[in-house]
Design an enzyme around this catalytic site. Structure first.
Site: not given
Ligand code: NAD
Length: 246
Positions: A11, A87, A139, A153, A157
């Site tokens: 987060a 998340n 996702s 990935y 998911k």
């Molecule tokens: N952005 C998109 O288009 C999208 C689409 C579908 C699903 N998602 C999903 O939504 C969620 C959030 O995505 P986002 O775009 O905000 O990602 P992001 O990359 O902006 O943020 C991810 C966060 O997770 C943290 N993180 C990574 N590895 C970690 C670990 N081992 N332990 C603890 N924290 C860790 C990172 O430091 C970062 O703060 C994810 O599950 C992603 O798969 C994103």
């Protein structure tokens, strides 16, 4: 959500930060856990400045011992764990034939085992109180596979969707619901894995013709955490502008 203790993994930015902010705005104490502690602390400070309650802790979701210790610390310091939002995830834009063993294993360690580790560690406190909410962020790539997402990935998911259903069955007798949200493309750093051209093309192909904002994903998570969603469990909620309809 007054008085509820919410843990949101990953987060420190993006969708997770929006979820932590949204749930804190509804009265919860948001515990922001992330690899990146300084950024997590900035998100917590912002929530507190806006009148909410928040705490930031460093945690790697893929490390079971760290997860167990941190979750125990949260339950002890905050009195309970009521809501868990899984998340945190990573993604690599690697061509389908070029994925190394190391990359495959890292994706599954964070995106799949990380969700399992956190669910497992939260079960005790939730079962004891006979109330809980778990929301896993999957996702739309987990449903469709996808030309714009890497093979590992997308597979990770899909595993999140399956795990959501297993935990939903297991926890139903304890007043704990477990659901997933499946976002399409969202305006965050992760979406920057796509080139600007690809993002424009992706937006055009979406019936609502744009990417989602992180707060639009946060609203759907807040709904699944609410009392109004008490009869929903094992569900995967699509929030994708109509890109995938099933
Ligand atoms: N952005 C998109 O288009 C999208 C689409 C579908 C699903 N998602 C999903 O939504 C969620 C959030 O995505 P986002 O775009 O905000 O990602 P992001 O990359 O902006 O943020 C991810 C966060 O997770 C943290 N993180 C990574 N590895 C970690 C670990 N081992 N332990 C603890 N924290 C860790 C990172 O430091 C970062 O703060 C994810 O599950 C992603 O798969 C994103």
């Amino acid at each position: 959500m007054n008085g509820k203790v919410v843990i949101v993994t990953g987060a420190a930015r993006g969708i997770g930060a929006a979820i932590a902010g949204r749930l804190a705005a509804r009265g919860a104490l948001s515990v922001i856990v992330d690899l990146a502690l300084p950024a997590a602390q900035t998100v917590a400070d912002e929530i507190v400045r806006s009148g909410g309650r928040a705490l930031a802790l460093a945690m790697d979701v893929s490390d079971r011992r760290q997860v167990d210790a941190t979750m125990a610390e949260i339950a002890q310091r905050c009195g309970s764990i009521d809501i868990l939002v899984n998340n945190a995830a990573i993604n690599y834009a690697t061509p389908i034939e070029d994925v190394s063993d190391e990359e495959w294993e890292r994706i599954f360690a964070v995106n799949v085992r990380g969700v399992y580790n956190c669910c497992r560690a939260a079960l005790g406190p939730m079962k004891a109180r006979r109330w809980g909410r778990i929301v896993n962020i999957s996702s739309s790539a987990g449903k469709t596979g996808g030309p714009i997402s890497s093979v590992h990935y997308s597979a990770s998911k899909a595993a999140v969707i399956s795990m959501t259903k297993s935990f939903a069955r297991h926890l139903a007798d304890f007043g704990v619901t477990v659901n997933a949200v499946a976002p399409g493309a969202v305006e965050t750093d992760m979406a920057l894995l796509l080139s600007e051209d690809d993002r424009r093309r992706a937006a055009q192909a979406i019936p609502l013709h744009r990417l989602a904002s992180p707060s639009e994903i946060a609203h759907s998570v807040a709904f699944l955490c609410s009392d109004e969603a008490a009869y929903i469990t094992g569900e995967v909620l699509d929030v994708n502008g109509g890109a995938v309809m099933d």
